[in-house]
Write a protein that holds these residues in place. Structure first.
Motif, PDB file in Angstrom:
ATOM      1  N   ASP A 105       0.854  -1.183   0.000  1.00  0.00           N
ATOM      2  CA  ASP A 105       0.000   0.000   0.000  1.00  0.00           C
ATOM      3  C   ASP A 105       0.895   1.241   0.000  1.00  0.00           C
ATOM      4  O   ASP A 105       1.977   1.242   0.606  1.00  0.00           O
ATOM      5  CB  ASP A 105      -0.872  -0.019   1.259  1.00  0.00           C
ATOM      6  N   SER A 106       0.489   2.300  -0.668  1.00  0.00           N
ATOM      7  CA  SER A 106       1.306   3.510  -0.760  1.00  0.00           C
ATOM      8  C   SER A 106       1.554   4.152   0.600  1.00  0.00           C
ATOM      9  O   SER A 106       2.525   4.893   0.777  1.00  0.00           O
ATOM     10  CB  SER A 106       0.643   4.532  -1.689  1.00  0.00           C
ATOM     11  N   ARG A 107       0.686   3.873   1.548  1.00  0.00           N
ATOM     12  CA  ARG A 107       0.876   4.407   2.904  1.00  0.00           C
ATOM     13  C   ARG A 107       1.730   3.476   3.753  1.00  0.00           C
ATOM     14  O   ARG A 107       2.106   3.836   4.872  1.00  0.00           O
ATOM     15  CB  ARG A 107      -0.495   4.587   3.579  1.00  0.00           C
ATOM     16  N   GLY A 108       2.055   2.308   3.243  1.00  0.00           N
ATOM     17  CA  GLY A 108       2.757   1.296   4.011  1.00  0.00           C
ATOM     18  C   GLY A 108       1.831   0.151   4.362  1.00  0.00           C
ATOM     19  O   GLY A 108       0.601   0.251   4.270  1.00  0.00           O
ATOM     20  N   ILE A 109       2.413  -0.964   4.769  1.00  0.00           N
ATOM     21  CA  ILE A 109       1.646  -2.178   5.099  1.00  0.00           C
ATOM     22  C   ILE A 109       0.697  -1.885   6.258  1.00  0.00           C
ATOM     23  O   ILE A 109       1.131  -1.409   7.315  1.00  0.00           O
ATOM     24  CB  ILE A 109       2.614  -3.314   5.477  1.00  0.00           C
ATOM     25  N   PRO A 110      -0.620  -2.133   6.100  1.00  0.00           N
ATOM     26  CA  PRO A 110      -1.579  -1.802   7.160  1.00  0.00           C
ATOM     27  C   PRO A 110      -1.235  -2.414   8.516  1.00  0.00           C
ATOM     28  O   PRO A 110      -1.364  -1.747   9.549  1.00  0.00           O
ATOM     29  CB  PRO A 110      -2.903  -2.344   6.620  1.00  0.00           C
ATOM     30  N   GLY A 111      -0.785  -3.675   8.522  1.00  0.00           N
ATOM     31  CA  GLY A 111      -0.471  -4.325   9.791  1.00  0.00           C
ATOM     32  C   GLY A 111       0.681  -3.651  10.522  1.00  0.00           C
ATOM     33  O   GLY A 111       0.693  -3.562  11.763  1.00  0.00           O
ATOM     34  N   ILE A 112       1.672  -3.156   9.781  1.00  0.00           N
ATOM     35  CA  ILE A 112       2.803  -2.472  10.418  1.00  0.00           C
ATOM     36  C   ILE A 112       2.382  -1.082  10.875  1.00  0.00           C
ATOM     37  O   ILE A 112       2.807  -0.616  11.939  1.00  0.00           O
ATOM     38  CB  ILE A 112       4.016  -2.429   9.472  1.00  0.00           C
ATOM     39  N   ARG A 113       1.513  -0.431  10.104  1.00  0.00           N
ATOM     40  CA  ARG A 113       0.997   0.867  10.563  1.00  0.00           C
ATOM     41  C   ARG A 113       0.220   0.699  11.869  1.00  0.00           C
ATOM     42  O   ARG A 113       0.268   1.558  12.758  1.00  0.00           O
ATOM     43  CB  ARG A 113       0.130   1.507   9.488  1.00  0.00           C
ATOM     44  N   LYS A 114      -0.471  -0.447  12.001  1.00  0.00           N
ATOM     45  CA  LYS A 114      -1.175  -0.724  13.260  1.00  0.00           C
ATOM     46  C   LYS A 114      -0.173  -0.915  14.398  1.00  0.00           C
ATOM     47  O   LYS A 114      -0.376  -0.448  15.531  1.00  0.00           O
ATOM     48  CB  LYS A 114      -2.040  -1.972  13.091  1.00  0.00           C
ATOM     49  N   VAL A 320      -0.283  12.090  -3.258  1.00  0.00           N
ATOM     50  CA  VAL A 320       1.128  12.337  -3.593  1.00  0.00           C
ATOM     51  C   VAL A 320       1.977  11.105  -3.258  1.00  0.00           C
ATOM     52  O   VAL A 320       2.871  10.730  -4.020  1.00  0.00           O
ATOM     53  CB  VAL A 320       1.647  13.597  -2.873  1.00  0.00           C
ATOM     54  N   ALA A 321       1.690  10.469  -2.105  1.00  0.00           N
ATOM     55  CA  ALA A 321       2.432   9.253  -1.742  1.00  0.00           C
ATOM     56  C   ALA A 321       2.245   8.169  -2.797  1.00  0.00           C
ATOM     57  O   ALA A 321       3.163   7.376  -3.061  1.00  0.00           O
ATOM     58  CB  ALA A 321       1.965   8.747  -0.377  1.00  0.00           C
ATOM     59  N   SER A 322       1.084   8.147  -3.424  1.00  0.00           N
ATOM     60  CA  SER A 322       0.780   7.109  -4.409  1.00  0.00           C
ATOM     61  C   SER A 322       1.636   7.220  -5.662  1.00  0.00           C
ATOM     62  O   SER A 322       1.814   6.229  -6.387  1.00  0.00           O
ATOM     63  CB  SER A 322      -0.700   7.183  -4.804  1.00  0.00           C
ATOM     64  N   ILE A 323       2.181   8.419  -5.922  1.00  0.00           N
ATOM     65  CA  ILE A 323       3.012   8.592  -7.116  1.00  0.00           C
ATOM     66  C   ILE A 323       4.211   7.645  -7.069  1.00  0.00           C
ATOM     67  O   ILE A 323       4.638   7.109  -8.091  1.00  0.00           O
ATOM     68  CB  ILE A 323       3.484  10.058  -7.233  1.00  0.00           C
ATOM     69  N   SER A 324       4.741   7.422  -5.862  1.00  0.00           N
ATOM     70  CA  SER A 324       5.882   6.509  -5.704  1.00  0.00           C
ATOM     71  C   SER A 324       5.453   5.064  -5.532  1.00  0.00           C
ATOM     72  O   SER A 324       6.303   4.191  -5.320  1.00  0.00           O
ATOM     73  CB  SER A 324       6.725   6.937  -4.491  1.00  0.00           C
ATOM     74  N   LEU A 325       4.170   4.812  -5.581  1.00  0.00           N
ATOM     75  CA  LEU A 325       3.568   3.488  -5.463  1.00  0.00           C
ATOM     76  C   LEU A 325       3.716   2.873  -4.071  1.00  0.00           C
ATOM     77  O   LEU A 325       2.742   2.451  -3.467  1.00  0.00           O
ATOM     78  CB  LEU A 325       4.126   2.521  -6.510  1.00  0.00           C
ATOM     79  N   SER A 326       4.968   2.836  -3.536  1.00  0.00           N
ATOM     80  CA  SER A 326       5.166   2.093  -2.291  1.00  0.00           C
ATOM     81  C   SER A 326       6.475   2.487  -1.638  1.00  0.00           C
ATOM     82  O   SER A 326       7.494   2.619  -2.321  1.00  0.00           O
ATOM     83  CB  SER A 326       5.191   0.584  -2.598  1.00  0.00           C
ATOM     84  N   PRO A 327       6.480   2.669  -0.307  1.00  0.00           N
ATOM     85  CA  PRO A 327       7.772   2.743   0.377  1.00  0.00           C
ATOM     86  C   PRO A 327       8.450   1.378   0.332  1.00  0.00           C
ATOM     87  O   PRO A 327       7.778   0.353   0.147  1.00  0.00           O
ATOM     88  CB  PRO A 327       7.407   3.140   1.809  1.00  0.00           C
TER      89      PRO A 327
END
Length: 478
Positions: A105-114, A320-327
């Motif tokens: 996910d462009s915001r980072g893996i949901p489980g790690i964000r949790k 804007v984060a989505s432009i890079s697709l993924s960290p």
């Protein structure tokens, strides 16, 4: 012949304005000397592993298994890796169906964000929403993303502490904004002077600049000071009354080398203060795996957390984060391991605790050795490194040295640091790369060289400095 788009004269002027001293003239000269066979001690950048710090074993074990999941199918995997590292690798691989080679996910893996949200809740005592946490390629990428979002044109100003980490000045130049410097008070242990800060804001506004955000770096880079809770309250109240976004660079929160001022996050202080401030003040906080006891700079793991930002703004930041697709995914997993390390009772806990303690206590000793070493030198004064991983001594240059620098076409502190590099192989950064008051000169060095090398390094510095001062008829310190 017509100029081509990538000819220097045709480049984006904002790109040409960027200055980044940490990898600037001194670093380039040091690299040349290294190629010529001279031993160079690179203390110009906070890069722990490059100076010999050993990786913490548990994180590397987990990421190794995630990078090579076929090892988990080996019947002997339990002989090579501890059970909790195996379990954690399976835990993260379950979050990444395509493995580490797939975009997240462009915001980072949901489980790690949790997991990051749980870490923040435990640290501060207040819950947070994983949807307001974005994982990034190091904290620097997050800082740049938020500054790019805030700065609309050259009339938008960002309050930045001076001396400052040049990420801020470089990024503000790149995005076409205006840096509004507020000077830290060296004589008062690099404290914040709000009389000065208010005057700075008033002057900027009188010039037509709209001050939109304030940056704090806690613990400080390059200055090494730790902000007290009272300091942070003043910052929060100031930002609230002046209608500023607060950008809290807290990447050194594990690097605390004294007991009087433990790290306390701006977010915790804000929520402790209660409404209306806690409901209205816009805050973005940054953290990374590059610092602390981990020092995993090359893994490029970081996050930022947004507090009190409107949903539509969060949507724009996501776009804007989505432009890079993924960290990068390994960096995300390092972040998960850092904020959720082995716990008492886990098989890896004793080793993890011992390794972490060794790194931290050694850094604490090195902070003291470097401060004391600088203060033993002629015409050098240095505040104690309370936190982070840098020392920022003031070098009181004699008038003849300043004149010699002018004749050489160099800033005085650049002149001094180049002489230091040539004589000793110690690669530092001149204070002018971070900003400093007119007529005052510094250098920044990390406290990261191996502890056993410290006596020789400080002896080498002292020998050079005393010879330099003698050559230019320096005066003795009162």
């Amino acid at each position: 012949m017509a100029r081509k788009p990538l000819d220097y004269e045709e480049l984006n002027e904002n790109v040409k304005k960027v200055r980044y001293a940490v990898r600037g003239e001194l670093y380039l000269r040091a690299s040349e000397l290294q190629k010529e066979g001279k031993k160079i001690i690179f203390t110009n950048v906070g890069n722990p592993h490059a100076l010999g710090q050993k990786p913490l074993t548990f994180g590397r074990q987990v990421v190794a298994l995630c990078q090579a999941p076929f090892l988990l199918d080996d019947p002997h995997v339990g002989l090579m890796f501890p059970a909790d590292a195996i379990a954690r690798a399976k835990h993260y691989l379950a979050m990444t169906p395509g493995g580490l080679g797939a975009y997240s996910d462009s915001r980072g893996i949901p489980g790690i964000r949790k997991e990051v949200a749980d870490f923040i809740h435990k640290r501060d005592g207040y819950p947070t929403d994983p949807e307001l946490i974005y994982l990034t390629d190091g904290a620097s990428q997050g800082v740049m993303q938020i500054l790019n979002t805030i700065i609309r044109n050259e009339r938008d100003g960002i309050l930045v502490p001076v001396p400052q980490y040049p990420l801020y000045s470089a990024s503000i130049s790149l995005y076409g904004g205006s840096l509004v410097p507020y000077y830290l008070e060296e004589e008062a242990n690099w404290s914040l002077d709000f009389v000065n800060i208010r005057q700075t804001v008033a002057e900027a506004r009188s010039k037509g600049i709209t001050v939109r955000a304030m940056v704090i770096i806690n613990p400080g880079n390059p200055t090494g000071q730790c902000l007290s809770e009272a300091n942070i309250k003043e910052v929060l109240q100031f930002c609230y009354h002046e209608n500023l976004v607060l950008l809290a660079d807290e990447v050194y929160q594990q690097n605390i080398f004294q007991d009087e001022r433990p790290f306390i996050s701006a977010r915790k202080v804000m929520f402790d203060m209660g409404p209306p401030l806690s409901r209205e003040l816009q805050l973005v906080s940054f953290h990374t795996v590059s610092k602390g006891n981990w020092g995993e700079c090359g893994q490029r793991g970081g996050y930022f957390e947004m507090t009190n930002l409107p949903p539509k703004t969060v949507d724009e930041i996501y776009k804007v984060a989505s432009i890079s697709l993924s960290p990068n995914v390994p960096g995300q997993i390092f972040m998960g391991v850092m904020i959720n390390p082995p716990k008492p009772g886990d098989v890896s806990y004793p080793k993890f605790t011992a390794e972490s303690k060794y790194v931290h206590e050694s850094l604490r000793r090195r902070a003291r050795m470097m401060t004391d070493g600088f203060n033993s030198c002629r015409n050098v004064v240095c505040n104690f490194t309370e936190g982070a991983m840098y020392s920022f001594p003031q070098i009181r240059l004699p008038p003849r040295a300043i004149e010699a620098a002018k004749r050489a076409g160099k800033a005085p502190d650049v002149f001094y640091c180049l002489k230091l590099l040539e004589a000793t192989g110690i690669s530092t950064v001149p204070g002018s790369g971070f900003g400093q008051k007119e007529g005052v000169f510094h250098l920044r060095t990390t406290i990261l060289p191996a502890e056993e090398d410290f006596p020789a390094i400080m002896s080498s510095f002292k020998k050079f400095n005393d010879s330099f001062m003698e050559q230019y008829e320096g005066y003795s310190r009162m």
